[in-house]
Enzyme design. Structure first.
Site, PDB file in Angstrom:
ATOM      1  CG  ASN A   1      24.873 -46.165   1.292  1.00 63.93           C
ATOM      2  OD1 ASN A   1      25.645 -47.111   1.086  1.00 63.93           O
ATOM      3  ND2 ASN A   1      25.056 -45.302   2.279  1.00 63.93           N
ATOM      4  CD1 TRP A   2      22.019 -51.275  -2.066  1.00 61.98           C
ATOM      5  CD2 TRP A   2      23.232 -52.937  -2.941  1.00 61.98           C
ATOM      6  NE1 TRP A   2      21.388 -51.690  -3.213  1.00 61.98           N
ATOM      7  CE2 TRP A   2      22.113 -52.703  -3.764  1.00 61.98           C
ATOM      8  CE3 TRP A   2      24.138 -53.937  -3.294  1.00 61.98           C
ATOM      9  CZ2 TRP A   2      21.871 -53.445  -4.926  1.00 61.98           C
ATOM     10  CZ3 TRP A   2      23.900 -54.672  -4.449  1.00 61.98           C
ATOM     11  CH2 TRP A   2      22.773 -54.434  -5.254  1.00 61.98           C
ATOM     12  CE  LYS A   3      23.301 -46.766   5.169  1.00 62.24           C
ATOM     13  NZ  LYS A   3      22.751 -46.157   6.372  1.00 62.24           N
TER      14      LYS A   3
ATOM     15  CG  HIS B   1      27.047 -42.258   4.769  1.00 62.37           C
ATOM     16  ND1 HIS B   1      26.805 -42.691   6.056  1.00 62.37           N
ATOM     17  CD2 HIS B   1      25.881 -42.396   4.093  1.00 62.37           C
ATOM     18  CE1 HIS B   1      25.541 -43.085   6.139  1.00 62.37           C
ATOM     19  NE2 HIS B   1      24.959 -42.912   4.972  1.00 62.37           N
TER      20      HIS B   1
ATOM     21  CD  GLU C   1      25.794 -45.578   8.169  1.00 66.88           C
ATOM     22  OE1 GLU C   1      26.255 -46.178   7.184  1.00 66.88           O
ATOM     23  OE2 GLU C   1      24.572 -45.519   8.425  1.00 66.88           O
TER      24      GLU C   1
ATOM     25  CD  GLU D   1      22.328 -40.048   3.913  1.00 67.85           C
ATOM     26  OE1 GLU D   1      21.620 -40.762   3.200  1.00 67.85           O
ATOM     27  OE2 GLU D   1      23.289 -40.481   4.560  1.00 67.85           O
TER      28      GLU D   1
ATOM     29  N   GLY E   1      18.477 -45.026   9.550  1.00 67.19           N
ATOM     30  CA  GLY E   1      18.292 -46.362  10.101  1.00 67.19           C
ATOM     31  C   GLY E   1      17.456 -46.395  11.361  1.00 67.19           C
TER      32      GLY E   1
ATOM     33  CB  SER F   1      13.945 -43.529   7.949  1.00 69.25           C
ATOM     34  OG  SER F   1      14.834 -43.987   8.960  1.00 69.25           O
TER      35      SER F   1
ATOM     36  N   GLY G   1      18.913 -46.135   2.217  1.00 70.36           N
ATOM     37  CA  GLY G   1      19.673 -47.209   2.833  1.00 70.36           C
ATOM     38  C   GLY G   1      18.872 -48.500   2.849  1.00 70.36           C
ATOM     39  N   GLY G   2      18.263 -48.802   3.987  1.00 70.15           N
ATOM     40  CA  GLY G   2      17.584 -50.085   4.181  1.00 70.15           C
ATOM     41  C   GLY G   2      16.604 -50.459   3.080  1.00 70.15           C
TER      42      GLY G   2
HETATM   43  P1  13P Z   1      18.319 -45.592   5.861  1.00 66.13           P
HETATM   44  O1  13P Z   1      17.493 -45.362   4.622  1.00 66.13           O
HETATM   45  O2  13P Z   1      18.486 -47.053   6.193  1.00 66.13           O
HETATM   46  O3  13P Z   1      17.845 -44.772   7.011  1.00 66.13           O
HETATM   47  O4  13P Z   1      19.802 -45.083   5.519  1.00 66.13           O
HETATM   48  C1  13P Z   1      19.979 -43.823   4.982  1.00 66.13           C
HETATM   49  C2  13P Z   1      21.373 -43.672   4.569  1.00 66.13           C
HETATM   50  O5  13P Z   1      22.286 -43.603   5.374  1.00 66.13           O
HETATM   51  C3  13P Z   1      21.661 -43.621   3.122  1.00 66.13           C
HETATM   52  O6  13P Z   1      22.976 -43.241   2.871  1.00 66.13           O
END
Ligand code: 13P
Length: 248
Positions: A9-11, A94, A96, A164, A170, A209, A230-231
């Protein structure tokens, strides 16, 4: 058997040049046998990404979609449009989006139906906040989110779930493999209870994470079928290491 699935997930990150470089690195790497890999860039980079991945085993997903297929919904993108350009998956609910866009369980349920109607495979995210966990309410929160999104729905054969925990996204704080396994097993029981799906065949991803150095321990758990990353999905070497851990 549930095939391992690793989703990036590149956000809200990337640029035309950045997408080309990252996907170039991923596409040229030898695919890990037996692992399904999905990348979810922003809407504006999706068509470019589909084109860059057309000769590879990578498939593309969106990070959200509208609850309807067309109409006067300024700023929205419909599942049908996503499917037409070659997008195959969509992340829904998600945390967010729940937090910053105020998405409710009711809206997420409507998006799920509309995504399924367009033939997109949904990845439905659930998870508790730190306060909810500390109050002992993690399972209650997750089961309510699952119930509101899934109860009474048809067309869920392609469903993927992602646990999640909000406090792990993050932050560098990962749920321990035991905490994650416990919640995944609980989600599988809930799923069998509330939805008309084969819960033993439904993949449940962990997100929060996930890094190369913790992925293997998470994937060793019996109810963890892959990751929503994510990251670490923005760094080709890290994402490939996580994919390889899922293949092991
Ligand atoms: P991180 O891996 O950066 O913690 O993000 C997780 C995430 O929200 C994937 O959708």
């Amino acid at each position: 058997m549930r095939q391992p699935l690793v989703v990036g997930n590149w956000k809200m990150q990337g640029s035309l040049a950045g997408v080309e470089a990252l996907l170039g690195d991923l596409v040229s790497a030898t695919p890990a046998a037996g692992v399904e890999v999905v990348v979810c860039p922003t809407y504006v980079h999706l068509a470019q990404a589909v084109s860059l991945c057309r000769f590879s085993s990578l498939t593309l997903g969106a990070q959200d979609c509208s609850h309807v297929q067309s109409g006067a919904y300024t700023g929205e993108v419909s599942p049908a449009m996503l499917a037409e350009i070659g997008c195959r998956w969509v992340i829904l609910g998600h945390s967010e989006r729940r937090q910053y866009q105020g998405e409710s369980d009711v809206l997420i349920a409507a998006k799920l139906m509309s995504a399924a109607e367009a033939g997109l495979r949904p990845i439905v995210c659930v998870g508790e906040t730190r306060e909810q966990r500390e109050a002992g309410a993690a399972q209650a929160v997750v089961s309510t989110q699952l119930e509101e999104a899934l109860k009474g729905r048809a067309n869920l054969a392609q469903l993927v779930l992602a646990y999640e925990p909000v406090w792990a996204i993050g932050t560098g704080l990962t749920a321990t493999p035991e905490q994650a396994q416990q919640m995944h097993a609980f989600m599988r029981v809930c799923l069998a209870d509330i939805a008309n799906v084969d819960s033993a065949a439904t993949r449940i991803l962990y997100g929060g994470s996930v890094k190369p150095d913790n992925a293997a321990q998470l994937f060793a758990q019996p109810d963890i079928d892959g990751a929503l990353v994510g990251g670490a999905a923005l760094v080709a070497a890290d994402f490939l290491a996580i994919i390889n851990a899922a293949a092991a």
